[in-house]
Design a protein around this motif. Structure first.
Motif, PDB file in Angstrom:
ATOM      1  N   ASP A 278     -49.794  -9.319  16.350  1.00  0.00           N
ATOM      2  CA  ASP A 278     -48.439  -9.502  15.826  1.00  0.00           C
ATOM      3  C   ASP A 278     -48.109  -8.453  14.774  1.00  0.00           C
ATOM      4  N   ILE A 279     -49.097  -8.116  13.943  1.00  0.00           N
ATOM      5  CA  ILE A 279     -48.911  -7.072  12.928  1.00  0.00           C
ATOM      6  C   ILE A 279     -48.585  -5.745  13.595  1.00  0.00           C
ATOM      7  N   VAL A 280     -49.284  -5.429  14.685  1.00  0.00           N
ATOM      8  CA  VAL A 280     -49.072  -4.169  15.396  1.00  0.00           C
ATOM      9  C   VAL A 280     -47.694  -4.134  16.048  1.00  0.00           C
ATOM     10  N   LEU A 281     -47.305  -5.258  16.652  1.00  0.00           N
ATOM     11  CA  LEU A 281     -46.070  -5.282  17.431  1.00  0.00           C
ATOM     12  C   LEU A 281     -44.813  -5.349  16.572  1.00  0.00           C
ATOM     13  N   LEU A 282     -44.886  -5.994  15.405  1.00  0.00           N
ATOM     14  CA  LEU A 282     -43.667  -6.233  14.634  1.00  0.00           C
ATOM     15  C   LEU A 282     -42.928  -4.951  14.255  1.00  0.00           C
ATOM     16  N   PRO A 283     -43.563  -3.932  13.647  1.00  0.00           N
ATOM     17  CA  PRO A 283     -42.805  -2.708  13.336  1.00  0.00           C
ATOM     18  C   PRO A 283     -42.197  -2.048  14.577  1.00  0.00           C
ATOM     19  N   CYS A 284     -42.900  -2.134  15.702  1.00  0.00           N
ATOM     20  CA  CYS A 284     -42.399  -1.532  16.945  1.00  0.00           C
ATOM     21  C   CYS A 284     -41.176  -2.288  17.462  1.00  0.00           C
ATOM     22  N   ILE A 285     -41.305  -3.601  17.608  1.00  0.00           N
ATOM     23  CA  ILE A 285     -40.203  -4.402  18.134  1.00  0.00           C
ATOM     24  C   ILE A 285     -39.023  -4.378  17.167  1.00  0.00           C
ATOM     25  N   HIS A 286     -39.309  -4.348  15.865  1.00  0.00           N
ATOM     26  CA  HIS A 286     -38.227  -4.270  14.889  1.00  0.00           C
ATOM     27  C   HIS A 286     -37.385  -3.017  15.111  1.00  0.00           C
ATOM     28  N   GLN A 287     -38.036  -1.874  15.256  1.00  0.00           N
ATOM     29  CA  GLN A 287     -37.303  -0.629  15.484  1.00  0.00           C
ATOM     30  C   GLN A 287     -36.509  -0.689  16.789  1.00  0.00           C
ATOM     31  N   PHE A 288     -37.090  -1.286  17.801  1.00  0.00           N
ATOM     32  CA  PHE A 288     -36.396  -1.409  19.081  1.00  0.00           C
ATOM     33  C   PHE A 288     -35.164  -2.296  18.945  1.00  0.00           C
ATOM     34  N   LEU A 289     -35.289  -3.437  18.250  1.00  0.00           N
ATOM     35  CA  LEU A 289     -34.166  -4.358  18.105  1.00  0.00           C
ATOM     36  C   LEU A 289     -33.055  -3.746  17.261  1.00  0.00           C
ATOM     37  N   VAL A 290     -33.432  -3.071  16.189  1.00  0.00           N
ATOM     38  CA  VAL A 290     -32.423  -2.433  15.339  1.00  0.00           C
ATOM     39  C   VAL A 290     -31.666  -1.376  16.125  1.00  0.00           C
ATOM     40  N   SER A 291     -32.389  -0.568  16.879  1.00  0.00           N
ATOM     41  CA  SER A 291     -31.740   0.473  17.670  1.00  0.00           C
ATOM     42  C   SER A 291     -30.838  -0.137  18.734  1.00  0.00           C
ATOM     43  N   SER A 292     -31.299  -1.205  19.381  1.00  0.00           N
ATOM     44  CA  SER A 292     -30.487  -1.869  20.406  1.00  0.00           C
ATOM     45  C   SER A 292     -29.212  -2.431  19.794  1.00  0.00           C
ATOM     46  N   LYS A 293     -29.340  -3.051  18.636  1.00  0.00           N
ATOM     47  CA  LYS A 293     -28.168  -3.622  17.942  1.00  0.00           C
ATOM     48  C   LYS A 293     -27.171  -2.530  17.579  1.00  0.00           C
ATOM     49  N   ASN A 294     -27.670  -1.422  17.050  1.00  0.00           N
ATOM     50  CA  ASN A 294     -26.782  -0.332  16.649  1.00  0.00           C
ATOM     51  C   ASN A 294     -26.091   0.325  17.841  1.00  0.00           C
ATOM     52  N   ARG A 295     -26.700   0.221  19.000  1.00  0.00           N
ATOM     53  CA  ARG A 295     -26.108   0.791  20.204  1.00  0.00           C
ATOM     54  C   ARG A 295     -25.255  -0.225  20.960  1.00  0.00           C
ATOM     55  N   GLY A 296     -25.086  -1.403  20.359  1.00  0.00           N
ATOM     56  CA  GLY A 296     -24.234  -2.410  20.968  1.00  0.00           C
ATOM     57  C   GLY A 296     -24.874  -3.198  22.074  1.00  0.00           C
ATOM     58  N   LYS A 297     -26.196  -3.100  22.205  1.00  0.00           N
ATOM     59  CA  LYS A 297     -26.890  -3.856  23.247  1.00  0.00           C
ATOM     60  C   LYS A 297     -27.358  -5.184  22.673  1.00  0.00           C
ATOM     61  N   ASN A 298     -27.349  -6.209  23.502  1.00  0.00           N
ATOM     62  CA  ASN A 298     -27.758  -7.533  23.059  1.00  0.00           C
ATOM     63  C   ASN A 298     -29.060  -7.933  23.720  1.00  0.00           C
ATOM     64  N   LEU A 299     -29.713  -8.918  23.129  1.00  0.00           N
ATOM     65  CA  LEU A 299     -31.073  -9.247  23.537  1.00  0.00           C
ATOM     66  C   LEU A 299     -31.151 -10.562  24.306  1.00  0.00           C
ATOM     67  N   VAL A 300     -30.049 -10.931  24.994  1.00  0.00           N
ATOM     68  CA  VAL A 300     -30.081 -12.163  25.766  1.00  0.00           C
ATOM     69  C   VAL A 300     -31.128 -12.090  26.865  1.00  0.00           C
ATOM     70  N   ASN A 301     -31.427 -10.880  27.328  1.00  0.00           N
ATOM     71  CA  ASN A 301     -32.414 -10.731  28.403  1.00  0.00           C
ATOM     72  C   ASN A 301     -33.838 -10.656  27.877  1.00  0.00           C
ATOM     73  N   LEU A 302     -34.022 -10.795  26.569  1.00  0.00           N
ATOM     74  CA  LEU A 302     -35.358 -10.842  25.984  1.00  0.00           C
ATOM     75  C   LEU A 302     -35.474 -12.069  25.067  1.00  0.00           C
ATOM     76  N   PRO A 303     -35.269 -13.249  25.603  1.00  0.00           N
ATOM     77  CA  PRO A 303     -35.265 -14.445  24.746  1.00  0.00           C
ATOM     78  C   PRO A 303     -36.616 -14.722  24.091  1.00  0.00           C
ATOM     79  N   LEU A 304     -37.709 -14.433  24.792  1.00  0.00           N
ATOM     80  CA  LEU A 304     -39.030 -14.733  24.229  1.00  0.00           C
ATOM     81  C   LEU A 304     -39.383 -13.766  23.114  1.00  0.00           C
ATOM     82  N   ILE A 305     -39.071 -12.489  23.304  1.00  0.00           N
ATOM     83  CA  ILE A 305     -39.320 -11.514  22.238  1.00  0.00           C
ATOM     84  C   ILE A 305     -38.443 -11.813  21.027  1.00  0.00           C
TER      85      ILE A 305
END
Length: 625
Positions: A278-305
């Motif tokens: 979880d420690i390894v994945l959090l900085p990675c997934i955080h950057q991905f989510l922030v970038s997706s949000k800034n690009r107007g993409k939503n995460l409905v297709n990644l409910p578990l993540i």
């Protein structure tokens, strides 16, 4: 103890800054763990990888309360220059730990050793302390966490708008992984508790209805109580006990068959408990989510993540560590989908975890496959031994050189000496003063220590993933006063130094192919003895058969049958069966030899002398043309 720990230097690479974060992500992950552990035991060096990297700005503005020193790559200790970063090296510069997982596990262990009250930090290593311990070359899970997802996110962040419309396959792989049932130690008991909870919940009124309890009207809310998995996960984090009422099992629950019990859901990346993954994945997934949000993409297709991302934030210490690392964690409302957002279909994304083991069950004997090869003119063949009677004068060598120095029986120590005679005889013929010799998968250093003692004019490098084995090797080296040995705890892929000869005694399964590949890339000679043929299987990096000749004749399944029977050489087996096993060994190794010859090598497959020194007595000698 603290004085010894403080002498260790941690080297992190720095390529660029992006939105108040440091890249590559391996560096951000390392710094996040240091902040989470509140670890100040290491002297930290940032190593810029290019002229454009503004490391001074980073050290002054982005690293919180960590003291960071700048250093160029040419100023690194020589042993570190041979490794991929991150890396940790002790003050004498001879013992190096390299690669993300190895370094992170070391940070955790040192933090706990310095302060045993930090048991929550030690728990990051998981059950039996094995979290991300298996090397990425053979473990799909370690590879996904340590390599694939960081690279996928870095690629996503730098991709053009046209190429970032779809979610990277490795992110989808993690989403799929989080949806798989959890298997944990003692899960039978937990699954029975879950069954009991489900049965108790079924007796209550439906959501939105009213129920009566002791004459009172009780409203049943639509939001259920936290799941059993959540209760267990956070009770461990908060050092609490799960309610006794949950742990008591009525007879009908106790008698339920295991196959009929409900499966457990993921709470964190590896299952129920918060770990290093979880420690390894959090900085990675955080950057991905922030970038997706800034690009107007939503995460409905990644409910578990998305759920995992929110859940990790509730772990004590995570938000504080994120704040120190300038990670502005997103909240659930920021991840909500816009009306009409369509789910992305990722059913077509290949499942590496499943694909690589789809054909893992092989039936039938080796004779049809051997006959098929014979009909095409292929039989096991062995070259004559170049020096069959050569032997070290073991009686006059220091005791620390002998493999019997450990806890081996007398007979086993003798066989190990005979094995070493074979490898050392060939290496001494190939080596010249000034050569660098790498002992891959070195274990306790049986090969490397002998070579370093016998050839003081050569530099010997021992590479081993298991820390305790390498520490034993260093103790033997220190006892002998050797000055020409380096020790690197790392997976093979994290060693990128130049060398002249690679050796490996009984590298297990695919590891032999990894060693040969490393030597070919370095255009180095190799002297290796394979082992554990039954563990050979297709991986992300290696597909079998290896050579063009074998690929034209055998399928993967047929080749695997040879590998399984190549392990049938134990002395207690009937002679005829051992002979077939030896022939299968020869065929598997002939395929490897021909694959190496395709890279312009001259390769011989030789039987060790005496053959009784080991059931796995084949030896490769490969020399670049």
């Amino acid at each position: 103890m603290k004085d010894i720990v403080s002498e260790e230097h941690l080297y992190l690479s720095f390529s660029h800054q992006y939105r108040n974060s440091i890249f590559p992500l391996h560096t951000s992950i390392s710094l996040f763990l240091l902040s989470y552990c509140d670890c100040k035991l290491f002297k930290i060096f940032l190593v810029p990888t290019g002229e454009d990297a503004d490391a001074h700005f980073v050290t002054e503005n982005l690293l919180g309360d960590l003291e960071i020193h700048l250093i160029s790559r040419c100023q690194l200790p020589v042993v570190v220059q041979s490794c991929c970063l991150p890396a940790v090296v002790v003050k004498d510069g001879k013992f190096c730990r390299a690669g993300l997982s190895v370094v992170l596990r070391h940070i955790i262990q040192k933090t706990y050793e310095a302060d045993p009250s930090k048991k929550d930090v030690l728990e990051l290593l998981g059950f039996k302390k094995t979290c991300l311990k298996a090397c990425a070359e053979v473990s799909q899970w370690t590879r996904l966490c340590e390599i694939n997802i960081p690279l996928a996110v870095e690629g996503f962040l730098t991709a053009s708008p046209v190429h970032c419309q779809t979610i990277p396959p490795d992110i989808l792989q993690l989403e799929r992984k989080l949806g798989e049932p959890v298997r944990v130690h003692n899960d039978d008991k937990i699954r029975r508790q879950k069954l009991q909870q489900q049965k108790a919940g079924a007796k209550t009124a439906a959501p939105g209805e009213e129920a009566t309890q002791e004459g009172k009207t009780v409203e049943i809310h639509e939001h259920p109580l936290p799941s059993l998995e959540l209760s267990i996960a956070f009770s461990k984090l908060l050092v609490q006990e799960v309610s006794d009422a949950v742990s008591r099992e009525p007879p009908h629950v106790r008698k339920t068959k295991t196959s009929d019990l409900p499966l457990l859901d993921h709470v964190f990346a590896e299952g129920l408990y918060f770990t290093l993954a979880d420690i390894v994945l959090l900085p990675c997934i955080h950057q991905f989510l922030v970038s997706s949000k800034n690009r107007g993409k939503n995460l409905v297709n990644l409910p578990l993540i998305s759920s995992w991302y929110q859940r990790v934030q509730e772990v004590p210490g995570v938000k504080k560590a994120a704040s120190k690392c300038n990670m502005g964690l997103l909240q659930l409302r920021e991840l909500m989908a816009a009306p009409g957002e369509q789910l992305q279909d990722f059913s077509s994304v290949p499942d590496e975890f499943q694909e690589e083991n789809d054909d893992s069950h092989f039936t039938g004997g080796p004779r049809p496959t051997m006959t098929k090869l014979m009909e095409n003119g292929i039989e096991a063949k062995f070259s004559p031994h170049p020096c069959p009677n050569w032997t070290l004068d073991w009686t006059n060598l220091p005791s620390a050189v002998s493999p019997g120095e450990g806890k081996m029986s007398r007979d086993r120590a003798l066989r190990k000496q005979q094995q070493l005679n074979n490898l050392v005889a060939v290496v001494t013929k190939l080596a010249k003063p000034g050569d660098v010799i790498v002992d891959f998968c070195s274990g306790g250093g049986h090969v490397g220590i002998v070579l370093a003692h016998m050839m003081p004019s050569c530099q010997v490098v021992l590479i081993e993933n298991k820390e305790l084995s390498l520490i034993r090797a260093k103790d033997r080296s220190d006892e002998l006063g050797l000055s020409n040995v380096w020790f690197i705890q790392a997976n093979l892929d994290y060693f990128n130094g130049k060398f002249n000869i690679g050796v490996a005694l009984h590298a297990c399964g695919v590891a032999t192919d990894m060693v040969i590949e490393h030597c070919i890339k370095a255009r180095a000679a190799f002297v290796t003895s394979p082992c554990c043929y039954g563990f050979i299987q297709n991986t992300v990096k290696f597909k079998y058969p290896r050579s063009h000749q074998f690929k034209e004749i055998l399928s993967y399944k047929e080749h695997m049958i040879l590998c399984r029977f190549a392990d049938q050489t134990a002395v207690q087996l009937p002679p005829e069966r051992r002979l077939i096993g030896k022939q299968c060994m020869g065929l598997v190794d002939l395929d490897r030899a021909w694959a190496a010859e395709e890279h312009n090598y001259s390769v011989q497959v030789i039987s060790m002398e005496p053959e009784s020194c080991s059931p796995k007595n084949n030896m490769f000698v490969g020399i670049p043309a």
